[in-house]
Scaffold this active site. Structure first.
Site, short mmCIF file in Angstrom:
data_model
loop_
_atom_site.label_atom_id
_atom_site.label_comp_id
_atom_site.label_asym_id
_atom_site.label_seq_id
_atom_site.Cartn_x
_atom_site.Cartn_y
_atom_site.Cartn_z
N ARG A 81 -147.88 90.27 1.29
CA ARG A 81 -148.60 91.11 0.32
C ARG A 81 -148.19 90.77 -1.10
NH1 ARG A 81 -148.20 97.46 1.39
NH2 ARG A 81 -146.18 97.13 0.43
N LYS A 183 -150.44 95.24 -5.21
CA LYS A 183 -149.37 96.13 -5.69
C LYS A 183 -148.95 95.65 -7.07
CE LYS A 183 -145.90 98.77 -3.24
NZ LYS A 183 -146.67 99.98 -2.93
N GLU A 219 -157.45 106.76 -1.45
CA GLU A 219 -156.04 107.04 -1.18
C GLU A 219 -155.48 107.87 -2.32
OE1 GLU A 219 -153.25 103.76 -1.38
OE2 GLU A 219 -154.68 102.51 -2.45
C1 PLP Z 1 -147.07 100.79 -1.87
C2 PLP Z 1 -148.32 101.57 -1.78
C3 PLP Z 1 -148.71 102.24 -0.60
C4 PLP Z 1 -147.83 102.29 0.63
O1 PLP Z 1 -147.61 101.05 1.22
P1 PLP Z 1 -146.43 100.85 2.27
O2 PLP Z 1 -146.45 99.38 2.53
O3 PLP Z 1 -146.77 101.63 3.49
O4 PLP Z 1 -145.18 101.33 1.63
C5 PLP Z 1 -149.93 102.89 -0.58
N1 PLP Z 1 -150.73 102.92 -1.68
C6 PLP Z 1 -150.39 102.32 -2.83
C7 PLP Z 1 -151.31 102.40 -4.00
C8 PLP Z 1 -149.17 101.63 -2.93
O5 PLP Z 1 -148.84 101.04 -4.09
#
Ligand code: PLP
Length: 339
Positions: A81, A183, A219
């Site tokens: 990722r 991210k 989300e």
């Molecule tokens: C990091 C993140 C998550 C959660 O991801 P995990 O890999 O499960 O920790 C969900 N939404 C956003 C916007 C994020 O930045």
């Protein structure tokens, strides 16, 4: 020797540890990387990260299992990722091999900061890459740093996972075809204003809808959303949702361990009223239960209520935690042993 830290009173905050990892990208390649003790970074005032926010990050945790190993959970997915995030911002990706080696080195060097089994605490691992040379005309940097800092964090829920109330935000977290699926710090910068407002209004989180039609569930600012409806595990699918590793793991746990039917599809906001349970998922909390959604004064009460997590989400959370902590057998390759 474990550091003299009261693990149960730790919150989710930054505490400097003994070592951090840094690798430099220069002349078209990453160097082999090293551990350093200085927590500060000195950069040119015009570094691309300061002027144009050219930076991406990851988040995972190291913790102690039931048999005393220090491990991380599916770090290969964090490596992949981070590489995807990097490419989207014209940052040179770090190989999976270098990523895993860096995680291992920095956790091992700080192993006295890894909380013991059963404390509920963990060592949070924050890998990040940033453009470091001076850039004023808009273009990608030519020099970068790949860094990893670690910091011990407390149990996410002190005294049980209490359901939260979230609100439907008037803001968007991601544009269609934007950067919602990577991210990047920039996604968080623009979520700060809406989250401060939501907290002032008494809500725990913002729920974002799809930016194009505002009819579908996306989300929250930092967690994916999951639902339980009868024997079904339902989670929204969209190009602007960040692919949570916790959510992807829960989809497998739901199907293979709990025999639920998994639906990964577009979820209309109007469907929430028919759900039995609702939760947010991410590395930090695994699952936090949502008890109520407030859509501009229209209240949707989730049947599982405001006192405790619903039964199916509880089972999901306990199974995934058991897999992580070594008390439930893990799928092949999920647990990465550090030392
Ligand atoms: C990091 C993140 C998550 C959660 O991801 P995990 O890999 O499960 O920790 C969900 N939404 C956003 C916007 C994020 O930045």
């Amino acid at each position: 020797m474990s550091k003299n830290i009261d693990w149960s009173s730790l919150g989710f905050g930054y505490m400097p540890t003994d070592y951090r990892y840094v690798s430099y990208f220069k002349d078209g390649k990453w160097d082999e990387g090293q551990l350093v003790s200085d927590p500060n970074i000195v950069l040119n005032e015009c570094a691309c990260v300061f002027q144009y926010a050219q930076t991406v990050f990851e988040g995972l945790k190291a913790y102690t299992t039931a048999n005393g190993d220090i491990v991380t959970f599916r770090p290969d997915l964090n490596a992949a990722r981070l590489a995807d995030s990097a490419k989207r911002l014209e940052i040179p990706p770090v190989s999976e091999e270098q990523f895993l080696d860096a995680v291992k080195k920095v956790v091992e060097a700080n192993k006295d900061f890894v909380p013991p089994y059963g404390s509920g605490a963990s060592l949070y691992i924050r890998p990040y890459i940033m453009g470091t040379n001076a850039v004023i005309g808009v273009k990608p940097a030519e020099e970068y740093q790949f860094r990893i800092l670690v910091t011990p964090v407390g149990p996410y829920f002190k005294g049980g996972a209490k359901p939260i109330v979230i609100k439907v935000s008037d803001y968007d977290r991601a544009a269609p075809h934007g950067t919602g699926n990577i991210k990047a710090g920039l996604n968080y910068a623009m979520s700060l204003y809406p989250i401060v407002k939501a907290h002032e209004e008494g809500f725990s989180e913002n729920m974002y809808l799809d930016p194009a039609t505002r009819t579908k569930v996306e989300e929250t600012g930092g967690a994916n959303i999951i639902f339980i409806k009868g024997n079904k595990f339902i989670t929204p699918k969209s190009d602007s949702i960040l692919p949570s590793i916790t959510r992807r793991s829960l989809m497998i746990v739901a199907e293979k361990y709990l025999g639920l039917e998994v639906e990964h599809r577009e979820v209309l906001f109007d469907e929430i009223k028919d759900m039995d349970e609702m939760g947010l998922c991410g590395t930090a909390a695994v699952i936090s239960p949502v008890g109520r959604v407030n859509d501009h004064g229209n209240i949707i009460d989730i049947p599982s209520g405001m006192t405790e997590m619903g039964p199916t989400l509880t089972k999901l959370r306990e199974t995934l935690l058991g897999i992580q902590e070594g008390t439930v057998e893990a799928p092949e390759g999920w647990i990465y042993k550090i030392c």
